[in-house]
Design a protein around this motif. Structure first.
Motif, PDB file in Angstrom:
ATOM      1  N   SER A   1       3.999   0.257  -7.110  1.00  0.00           N
ATOM      2  CA  SER A   1       4.262   1.006  -5.895  1.00  0.00           C
ATOM      3  C   SER A   1       5.692   0.729  -5.451  1.00  0.00           C
ATOM      4  N   ARG A   2       6.299   1.688  -4.787  1.00  0.00           N
ATOM      5  CA  ARG A   2       7.638   1.497  -4.234  1.00  0.00           C
ATOM      6  C   ARG A   2       7.587   0.859  -2.851  1.00  0.00           C
ATOM      7  N   GLU A   3       6.398   0.673  -2.308  1.00  0.00           N
ATOM      8  CA  GLU A   3       6.219   0.091  -0.972  1.00  0.00           C
ATOM      9  C   GLU A   3       6.239  -1.436  -1.053  1.00  0.00           C
ATOM     10  N   ASP A   4       6.408  -2.094   0.109  1.00  0.00           N
ATOM     11  CA  ASP A   4       6.249  -3.546   0.145  1.00  0.00           C
ATOM     12  C   ASP A   4       4.808  -3.874   0.542  1.00  0.00           C
TER      13      ASP A   4
ATOM     14  N   GLN B   1       3.440  -5.467   3.121  1.00  0.00           N
ATOM     15  CA  GLN B   1       3.036  -5.201   4.510  1.00  0.00           C
ATOM     16  C   GLN B   1       2.759  -3.715   4.725  1.00  0.00           C
ATOM     17  N   THR B   2       3.580  -2.857   4.142  1.00  0.00           N
ATOM     18  CA  THR B   2       3.363  -1.413   4.273  1.00  0.00           C
ATOM     19  C   THR B   2       2.072  -1.012   3.568  1.00  0.00           C
ATOM     20  N   LEU B   3       1.840  -1.563   2.377  1.00  0.00           N
ATOM     21  CA  LEU B   3       0.608  -1.272   1.639  1.00  0.00           C
ATOM     22  C   LEU B   3      -0.612  -1.705   2.444  1.00  0.00           C
TER      23      LEU B   3
ATOM     24  N   HIS C   1      -1.247   0.702   5.276  1.00  0.00           N
ATOM     25  CA  HIS C   1      -1.925   1.925   4.829  1.00  0.00           C
ATOM     26  C   HIS C   1      -3.419   1.676   4.612  1.00  0.00           C
TER      27      HIS C   1
ATOM     28  N   GLY D   1       9.694  -2.538  -6.149  1.00  0.00           N
ATOM     29  CA  GLY D   1       8.668  -2.523  -5.104  1.00  0.00           C
ATOM     30  C   GLY D   1       7.601  -3.552  -5.389  1.00  0.00           C
TER      31      GLY D   1
ATOM     32  N   ILE E   1       0.274   6.531  -0.265  1.00  0.00           N
ATOM     33  CA  ILE E   1       1.573   6.050  -0.723  1.00  0.00           C
ATOM     34  C   ILE E   1       1.799   6.569  -2.130  1.00  0.00           C
ATOM     35  N   ASP E   2       3.035   6.511  -2.575  1.00  0.00           N
ATOM     36  CA  ASP E   2       3.320   6.859  -3.953  1.00  0.00           C
ATOM     37  C   ASP E   2       2.938   5.662  -4.815  1.00  0.00           C
ATOM     38  N   HIS E   3       2.007   5.871  -5.690  1.00  0.00           N
ATOM     39  CA  HIS E   3       1.675   4.804  -6.630  1.00  0.00           C
ATOM     40  C   HIS E   3       1.551   5.401  -8.010  1.00  0.00           C
TER      41      HIS E   3
END
Length: 151
Positions: A55-58, A60-62, A65, A111, A145-147
């Motif tokens: 994932s491009r997220e960190d 905490q963001t994951l 979500h 990420g 999220i983009d995964h």
């Protein structure tokens, strides 16, 4: 006495036919579910299904979500946030008493890279019929999220 034997034979025959029909239904469902999950990279071992993802997220963001998903979808419950991931429970339905999903992640330059595993909540489950893989894919598809699912 003969009437009782005839009635017992009829009941036994009906139970035998019902058992065969149930086995056919479950085997058809197993084939469909397993084929669908295997084409998307889910690995199964016994009753456990696992999948690697990025994932491009960190983290905490994951986790944010996932918290949002739990508040909007009553199918999921009991989120436990961990330093390197989270666990949650998928509520039971007609086919299962529920599934536990665990995601562990590690930071990479792009990420996150992680592994998600799903297994039946009932530890004595011997046959899964592909339900854990289906629950795992359904969960990952619902996270907004983009995964990228990787093999």
């Amino acid at each position: 006495m003969q009437e009782l034997a005839v009635i017992a034979s009829i009941v036994f025959g009906i139970l035998l036919v019902a058992a065969v029909i149930l086995l056919l239904i479950l085997s058809r469902r197993t084939t469909k579910t397993r084929t669908a999950t295997q084409t998307r990279g889910v690995q199964t071992k016994g009753t456990e299904a696992s999948l690697e993802f990025s994932s491009r997220e960190d983290l905490q963001t994951l986790q944010g979500h996932v918290r949002s998903l739990l508040s909007s979808n009553h199918r999921y419950a009991d989120l436990r946030e961990l330093p390197n991931g989270f666990t949650l429970r998928v509520k039971g339905n007609f086919w299962t008493l529920g599934t536990t999903i665990e995601c562990t992640v590690e930071p990479v330059p792009e990420g996150l890279r992680g592994q998600a595993t799903a297994q039946p909540r009932l530890k004595t489950t011997m046959v899964d019929y592909g339900q854990s893989g289906k629950e795992l894919l359904d969960f990952l598809d619902e996270i907004p999220i983009d995964h990228n699912l990787t093999k």
